[in-house]
Design a protein around this motif. Sequence first.
Motif, mmCIF file in Angstrom:
data_model
loop_
_atom_site.group_PDB
_atom_site.id
_atom_site.type_symbol
_atom_site.label_atom_id
_atom_site.label_comp_id
_atom_site.label_asym_id
_atom_site.label_seq_id
_atom_site.Cartn_x
_atom_site.Cartn_y
_atom_site.Cartn_z
ATOM 1 N N ALA A 31 0.830 -1.206 0.000
ATOM 2 C CA ALA A 31 0.000 0.000 0.000
ATOM 3 C C ALA A 31 0.863 1.254 0.000
ATOM 4 C CB ALA A 31 -0.929 -0.010 1.218
ATOM 5 N N LYS A 34 2.311 1.648 -3.433
ATOM 6 C CA LYS A 34 1.286 2.167 -4.356
ATOM 7 C C LYS A 34 1.159 3.680 -4.221
ATOM 8 C CE LYS A 34 -3.663 1.695 -5.446
ATOM 9 N NZ LYS A 34 -3.499 1.547 -6.894
ATOM 10 N N GLY A 100 -6.192 -1.763 -8.647
ATOM 11 C CA GLY A 100 -6.526 -1.723 -7.234
ATOM 12 C C GLY A 100 -5.626 -2.679 -6.464
ATOM 13 N N LEU A 101 -5.378 -2.365 -5.201
ATOM 14 C CA LEU A 101 -4.481 -3.185 -4.380
ATOM 15 C C LEU A 101 -4.991 -4.616 -4.257
ATOM 16 C CD1 LEU A 101 -1.933 -3.144 -2.631
ATOM 17 C CD2 LEU A 101 -3.361 -2.467 -0.686
ATOM 18 N N GLY A 258 -7.217 -1.017 0.485
ATOM 19 C CA GLY A 258 -7.663 -0.366 -0.741
ATOM 20 C C GLY A 258 -8.937 0.424 -0.540
ATOM 21 N N TRP A 262 -8.020 4.307 -0.811
ATOM 22 C CA TRP A 262 -8.363 4.754 -2.165
ATOM 23 C C TRP A 262 -9.836 4.554 -2.515
ATOM 24 C CZ3 TRP A 262 -3.869 1.821 -1.245
ATOM 25 C CH2 TRP A 262 -2.678 2.520 -1.389
ATOM 26 N N GLU A 264 -11.314 1.833 -3.015
ATOM 27 C CA GLU A 264 -11.384 0.791 -4.034
ATOM 28 C C GLU A 264 -12.242 -0.367 -3.526
ATOM 29 O OE1 GLU A 264 -6.779 1.403 -5.667
ATOM 30 O OE2 GLU A 264 -7.332 -0.325 -4.426
#
Length: 295
Positions: A31, A34, A100-101, A258, A262, A264
């Motif tokens: 993470a 990212k 996405g993670l 995620g 974010w 996500e």
Amino acid sequence: MQSASAPLYPRASTGIVLMCVGVASLCVNDALAKTLTDHYSALQIQFMRNLIALPFAILIAVKMGGTAALRSHRPVAHLFRGTLWIAATVMFFTSLKYLGLAEATALIFVAPLFITALSAMFFRETVGWRRWLAVLIGFAGVLIAIRPGSAAFQTVSLLPIATAFVYALLMLSARWVDERESVWTLLLYMTGTGAALSLFIVPFVWIPVRPEDWGLFAAVAIFGTAGMTMMTQAFRLAPAVVVAPLDYTAIIWATLLGWIVWNEIPDALTFVGAAVIIASGVFIIWREHRTNARP
């Protein structure tokens, strides 16, 4: 004399805890990486992580294996593994910039499937029809997750799969390392050669590090090294068939991180594909344990 009923792994519960915490640490590492991909190339992130982690890797190797852990009997094997480590890390960090993670994490779970297939093809290991079927089902899960030919398909989705393939080569290449060398020597040289080899390339993509990002780079190194160390120790304290499937708890942490960071939320087919891949991987681990356990 020890009784037959005595546990072979008296500290298995500690190994389970270490595996779970180690997996969570690596998810935090991903993470953070990212986050850094917004401003830096994947190669620079990989280089900085290994460079900062190297002193910690040296301390861990000496603490766990003594000064003998600093010496390699086959340095060429470590150079090859370092090259694979760079390739795998750069591809995965690049994929995190666009995916996405949780999605990237789910796709990298195909690594055990590649390990099984490559073991049969290049090391002449016997792989029964059940494990071959699990490999095929696992790759079907990949197709479900990435949906080639559909509007949802992204070419960059192939990067985590390529990462899993290179990671499988990295794991299998451990067989070429001198058997006198400990896992701590492998950890040290993988970190060191990763930093040294990427040093020749990183000047071409180097961007000056912003003051506010030094803490993030340090955190990537700390969480990455801690995660790998704890997972390595987990395999020493508990049976592989117990701790290896816990690696799949990464999908929980990746999904949670995620969503929090974010916003996500993977779609249903991504989760279905991940479930198929995980089920196939767990079956392969279980089946291999049963096969190796036979007299």
